[in-house]
Design an enzyme around this catalytic site. Structure first.
Site, short mmCIF file in Angstrom:
data_model
loop_
_atom_site.label_atom_id
_atom_site.label_comp_id
_atom_site.label_asym_id
_atom_site.label_seq_id
_atom_site.Cartn_x
_atom_site.Cartn_y
_atom_site.Cartn_z
N SER A 174 0.44 3.82 1.63
CA SER A 174 0.59 4.29 3.00
C SER A 174 1.88 3.72 3.62
CB SER A 174 -0.62 3.87 3.84
OG SER A 174 -1.80 4.42 3.32
N HIS B 205 4.85 5.81 2.62
CA HIS B 205 5.02 7.07 3.36
C HIS B 205 5.90 6.87 4.58
CE1 HIS B 205 2.39 9.50 0.95
NE2 HIS B 205 1.33 8.76 1.20
N HIS C 183 0.03 -3.71 6.32
CA HIS C 183 -1.24 -3.65 7.04
C HIS C 183 -2.43 -4.15 6.23
CE1 HIS C 183 -0.92 0.14 4.76
NE2 HIS C 183 -2.23 0.02 4.64
N CYS D 188 0.84 -1.20 0.00
CA CYS D 188 0.00 0.00 0.00
C CYS D 188 0.88 1.25 0.00
CB CYS D 188 -0.91 -0.02 1.22
SG CYS D 188 -1.95 1.44 1.39
N CYS E 106 -7.44 -2.96 3.26
CA CYS E 106 -7.16 -1.52 3.25
C CYS E 106 -7.72 -0.86 1.99
CB CYS E 106 -5.66 -1.24 3.36
SG CYS E 106 -5.26 0.53 3.31
#
Length: 362
Positions: free
Chosen positions: A40, A43, A59, A38, A164
């Site tokens: 995310s 990041h 996640h 992902c 997610c």
């Protein structure tokens, strides 16, 4: 077990041998079957968002329950489960008022006085768990309120992305936008979250679904998943959308996390329209509405993780897939081993394809 560890921001993940603690009273040990990559995660890997290190990211996962704590009542050994970073305590103000995705989840983590869930096998040093999950690993030790049992017939590599990307994109449509059939939607960004948003808008009966992305490959995927129109993200795209829709869209959903994409979402709104921001923007960035936007009754909102109620939402999304309504096969671009994780993130940075999914040997 083998796990991909973030040791230093901006550096490749390192594969290490880690030891997992035994489940506490409300904890569940899961054998990871698959985990999506992902943006995310990127990041944190790049250092744009801080986190205590070393840590195991990841996640968006699915697996099989191997062991449960003495007080666990929601899953049992052998269950197929999907994990979700929206771990909830069940008794705070957010939880009891139905806003589970806003729960800070303090009670779902071990306290500092308890033994850590993850340690390095060679020296016993602590490795931090990220987002309650740390799914780039062969096993996950999580609170029971961070996973949910699903239909055992569901392929787990597809189930992983529900955790997610799909719950965020679909939740933005079903929970945050509360889209009424026939309304017009603009989706800015066609990565995993954006493509799931497009698919969910089709399921919800949107009258027109306009997908915006600079990559032609992703625009093609969006059209396959239900978009009625696909545009390049150019300087004139907002004006094009306003013209195409005779005044703008009812809902604009931003699924990238870039300042320009947030501004584009707002610029496409019709009078009374709502922009929903899903992407992780730079921490110092602000998205706003002008005075004229406010006088036109336009609205701007966030929707963390699609405002999910994941113990209810995720099994329903699984059934959408089983019934042929949710197209997860198109969202997944490739399946890779854990050893290919850094290459997978490099492909993500190039932006040409959708989701890469790590598949673990079972």
């Amino acid at each position: 077990m083998k796990a991909a560890v973030l040791v230093q921001p901006g550096k490749p993940l390192e594969i290490h041998d880690l030891t997992v603690s035994k489940p506490g009273p409300h904890e569940v040990l899961i054998r990871t079957a698959a985990c999506g990559l992902c943006h995310s995660d990127l990041h944190f890997i790049d250092g744009a968002y801080p986190h205590p290190l070393p840590a195991v990211p990841g996640h968006e996962a699915a697996g099989i329950v191997e062991a449960v704590g003495s007080e666990v009542r929601t899953v049992k050994v052998g269950d197929a489960v999907v994990t979700c970073l929206s771990a909830f305590c069940g008794h705070c103000e957010f939880c009891v008022t139905g806003h589970m995705s806003l729960c800070l989840g303090g009670d779902t983590r071990r306290s500092p006085k308890d033994a850590p869930r993850l340690t390095r096998t060679d020296d016993g040093s602590t490795v931090n768990q990220m987002l309650n999950l740390s799914a780039f690993a062969e096993q996950m030790l999580v609170h029971e309120h961070a996973c949910v049992a699903i239909n055992p017939d569901m392929p787990l590599d597809r189930a992983a992305v529900i955790g997610c990307a799909v719950t965020t994109g679909a939740g933005a449509v079903f929970n945050a936008a509360k889209l009424t059939p026939g309304e017009t939607v603009c989706v800015v960004g066609c990565g995993g979250v954006g493509l799931a948003t497009v698919n969910a808008a089709k399921i919800a009966g949107a009258g027109r679904i306009i997908a915006v992305d600079p990559m032609p490959e992703k625009r093609a995927l969006a059209m396959k998943l239900g978009a009625t129109d696909a545009l390049d993200a150019g300087p004139d795209s907002a004006a094009q959308i306003v013209e195409m829709t005779k005044g703008g869209v009812h809902h604009a959903i931003e699924a990238v996390g870039r300042p320009a994409s947030g501004d584009l979402a707002v610029a496409t709104l019709r009078r009374g329209g709502t922009a929903t921001i899903l992407g992780m923007m730079p921490l110092n960035h602000k998205v706003g509405l002008s005075a004229m936007d406010l006088l036109s009754d336009k609205k701007l909102q966030g929707a963390i993780m699609g405002r999910n109620h994941f113990p209810v939402d995720l099994p329903r999304l699984v059934e959408f897939y089983m019934r042929g309504l949710l197209d997860l096969d198109t969202i997944i671009a490739e399946r890779i081993p854990l050893s290919g994780i850094n290459d997978g993130f490099e492909k993500m940075k190039q932006g040409h394809s959708a989701r890469s999914v790590i598949v673990f040997d079972q």
